[in-house]
Scaffold this active site. Structure first.
Site, PDB file in Angstrom:
ATOM      1  CE1 TYR A  78     -14.442  18.835 -23.906  1.00 36.39           C
ATOM      2  CE2 TYR A  78     -13.262  17.073 -22.293  1.00 36.39           C
ATOM      3  CZ  TYR A  78     -13.923  17.513 -23.764  1.00 36.39           C
ATOM      4  OH  TYR A  78     -14.103  16.604 -24.583  1.00 36.39           O
TER       5      TYR A  78
ATOM      6  CG  PHE B 223     -42.079  16.524 -32.992  1.00 35.19           C
ATOM      7  CD1 PHE B 223     -42.869  17.663 -33.547  1.00 35.19           C
ATOM      8  CD2 PHE B 223     -40.848  16.818 -33.060  1.00 35.19           C
ATOM      9  CE1 PHE B 223     -42.500  18.844 -33.732  1.00 35.19           C
ATOM     10  CE2 PHE B 223     -40.230  17.847 -33.577  1.00 35.19           C
ATOM     11  CZ  PHE B 223     -40.909  18.985 -33.798  1.00 35.19           C
ATOM     12  CB  THR B 224     -40.822  16.287 -37.689  1.00 37.74           C
ATOM     13  OG1 THR B 224     -40.390  17.463 -36.844  1.00 37.74           O
ATOM     14  CG2 THR B 224     -41.978  16.892 -38.513  1.00 37.74           C
TER      15      THR B 224
ATOM     16  CE  LYS C 297     -39.760  22.831 -28.839  1.00 36.25           C
ATOM     17  NZ  LYS C 297     -38.581  22.150 -29.298  1.00 36.25           N
TER      18      LYS C 297
ATOM     19  NE  ARG D   2     -44.616  21.120 -38.608  1.00 37.48           N
ATOM     20  CZ  ARG D   2     -43.619  21.103 -38.315  1.00 37.48           C
ATOM     21  NH1 ARG D   2     -43.297  20.665 -36.943  1.00 37.48           N
ATOM     22  NH2 ARG D   2     -42.585  20.941 -39.279  1.00 37.48           N
TER      23      ARG D   2
ATOM     24  CG  ASP E  87     -41.246  14.647 -26.794  1.00 41.74           C
ATOM     25  OD1 ASP E  87     -40.990  15.723 -26.021  1.00 41.74           O
ATOM     26  OD2 ASP E  87     -41.179  14.977 -28.175  1.00 41.74           O
TER      27      ASP E  87
ATOM     28  CG  PHE F  88     -40.844  20.386 -42.431  1.00 38.67           C
ATOM     29  CD1 PHE F  88     -40.843  19.217 -42.137  1.00 38.67           C
ATOM     30  CD2 PHE F  88     -40.206  21.197 -41.300  1.00 38.67           C
ATOM     31  CE1 PHE F  88     -40.145  18.314 -41.125  1.00 38.67           C
ATOM     32  CE2 PHE F  88     -39.811  20.670 -40.415  1.00 38.67           C
ATOM     33  CZ  PHE F  88     -39.666  19.288 -39.933  1.00 38.67           C
TER      34      PHE F  88
END
Ligand code: F0G
Length: 465
Positions: free
Chosen positions: A72, A124-125, A258, A382, A215, A449
């Site tokens: 933990y 970006f969303t 990614k 998109r 980002d 979306f």
């Protein structure tokens, strides 16, 4: 002769793909309300919905999973991940998060005050949603070429410095908590930012004491484009280009799903100790202990290895070449796509593909649905659906680009799979007049979306007529 190249890996484990009939796909699409997000994955043949969390891990990553320290507190797997991020990315402080948006949440909460403006190179969303939920207005400062699907700019993700300067003059640096720079820019088509532009943005912001947060979700892909296209970088290692890129920022949010080559995980990194200490408090509230932040010990082991595998020059060269293998065949066949071909995906220009549909008939949504129906290939809208509504007026945001994203998972499919996708799209392009527009029958209030439902507008009620 132009000698062909192949994947820089061999396959050790395989997963059988579903191959449904046309009628079965039609049923599946109906059940999903013509929204590819709502199709069951077991009904999908080739899944190009996203490159997020869909990576095939290496034998080394799977091996390391057995060694995960699930303590933990004080997990040694975290120590390994922390040291790797510091070494490869060069930031002083790192905090684990369950994925990219966990880092976005913490950064947005700590940096933004109500009424602020956050400039970025296209939205970006989830990133914009966190900025808006904390009271900021997102301002797009990307160069105009990014909104033109056929403008062949080598660095279409660049910030227009004049737009950024104008904003700083207009609202004042005190009302700009940070600039959010995405490298590469997902919604512009996976387009990169040049090293020079990163340097200039950083210089301008330093002058006004504004932080720059990257980002970094697809930063390795961005580094490859710099190596390929920017003067002075051709002979450099991806690892060195990446380090230089990130040196022009004060920190980053990262979706490990990614370019860290894992299925789950992320981090928030920065150089400012004060921000680190405050962020650590919020990691405990939202993510978990700062020694796991929503990841299991095994996830952190896999990510530490994935971060290094991603900066292997052979890996990244093949990655980009596979995306091009798909895109260049479409270009040859005259199918309208966003150019130049980007880092993680090929984006179909749905407006040019389906000129008989207005934006209110959701051409990108309709094209994504038609592609699934034709061949079981799953892609993603998109366009106007993803862009949502203006928070003040409630009107639909109207993006200039109405796109279908064919996103290539990392190390998952072969170029033969890409060929199957190409054939289906070319067939659809030949019969494009038969594709009906859609109406939205159910609209969720946020990030619509994901769960919106649609139906064909045609008199027959069919999508392909
Ligand atoms: N930033 C960018 C540029 C992204 O593409 C994503 C996710 C995130 C942040 C958020 O990261 O999903 O780990 O919370 N993009 C995925 C996609 C969902 O399909 O493009 P996350």
């Amino acid at each position: 002769m132009n000698r062909r190249t192949a994947e820089p890996y061999k396959i050790k484990s395989v997963e059988t793909l579903a191959m449904l009939s046309y009628e079965e796909r039609k049923d599946s699409l109906n059940r999903a309300g013509y929204n590819t997000f709502l199709i069951d994955s077991e009904d999908v043949y080739i899944d190009l919905l996203t490159d997020s969390g869909t990576t095939a891990m290496s034998d080394k990553q799977w091996g390391a999973i057995m060694t995960g320290d699930e303590a933990y507190a004080g997990s040694k797997s975290w120590k390994k991940l922390e040291a790797t991020v510091r070494d490869v990315y060069g930031y002083k402080y790192v905090l684990p998060t369950h994925q990219g948006r966990g880092a976005e949440n913490i950064l947005s909460q700590l940096k933004i005050k109500k009424g602020d403006f956050v400039p970025g190179n296209m939205y970006f969303t989830t990133t914009r949603a966190h900025q808006e939920m904390n009271g900021a207005t997102f301002v797009d400062v990307i160069i105009d070429e990014a909104h033109d699907p056929v403008a062949e700019h080598p660095f279409k993700g660049n910030v227009d410095l004049n737009k950024l300067k104008t904003l700083i003059d207009k609202v004042g640096p005190n009302n700009i908590p940070y600039v959010c720079l995405a490298v590469t820019v997902n919604l512009a088509g996976g387009q990169p930012v040049s090293m020079q532009n990163m340097r200039e943005v950083h210089e301008l912001c330093s002058l006004h004491k504004i932080d720059v947060f990257f980002d970094a979700t697809r930063c390795v892909e961005n580094a490859y484009f710099i190596k390929e296209r920017e003067v002075g970088y051709a002979g450099k290692l991806i690892a060195d280009i990446l380090k230089e890129m990130l040196s022009y920022s004060d920190g980053c949010t990262m979706s490990g799903k990614k370019d860290c080559l894992v299925n789950i995980g992320g981090f928030l990194a920065m150089n400012d100790e004060g921000l680190y200490i405050r962020s650590r408090e919020l990691v405990v509230v939202y993510e978990g202990m700062p020694s796991y932040g929503g990841m299991a010990g095994r996830d952190m082991e896999a990510m530490a290895i994935g971060i290094r595998e991603a900066i292997d020059d052979h890996y990244i060269e093949h990655r980009i070449s596979q995306v091009r293998h798909l895109g260049s065949q479409l270009v040859e066949a005259g199918v309208p796509i966003v150019l130049p071909i980007g880092g993680h995906a090929v984006f179909l220009d749905a407006q040019a593909f389906l000129p008989h549909l207005s934006q209110d008939e959701f051409p990108a949504q309709a094209l994504a649905a038609a592609l699934y129906l034709d061949s079981g290939v799953r892609s993603m809208e998109r366009g106007i659906i993803s862009a949502g509504r203006n928070i003040d007026t409630g009107e639909n945001n109207r993006p200039k680009l109405e796109l279908v994203r064919l996103t290539i998972p990392r190390r998952v499919y072969t170029n033969n799979h890409m060929n199957v996708v190409v054939d289906s799209i070319i067939d659809l392009y030949k019969k494009r007049d038969t594709i009906s527009g859609l109406r939205m029958d159910y609209e969720p209030p946020t990030l619509r979306f994901f769960n919106a439902r649609f139906a064909p507008l045609s008199e027959s009620g069919e999508l392909l007529n």
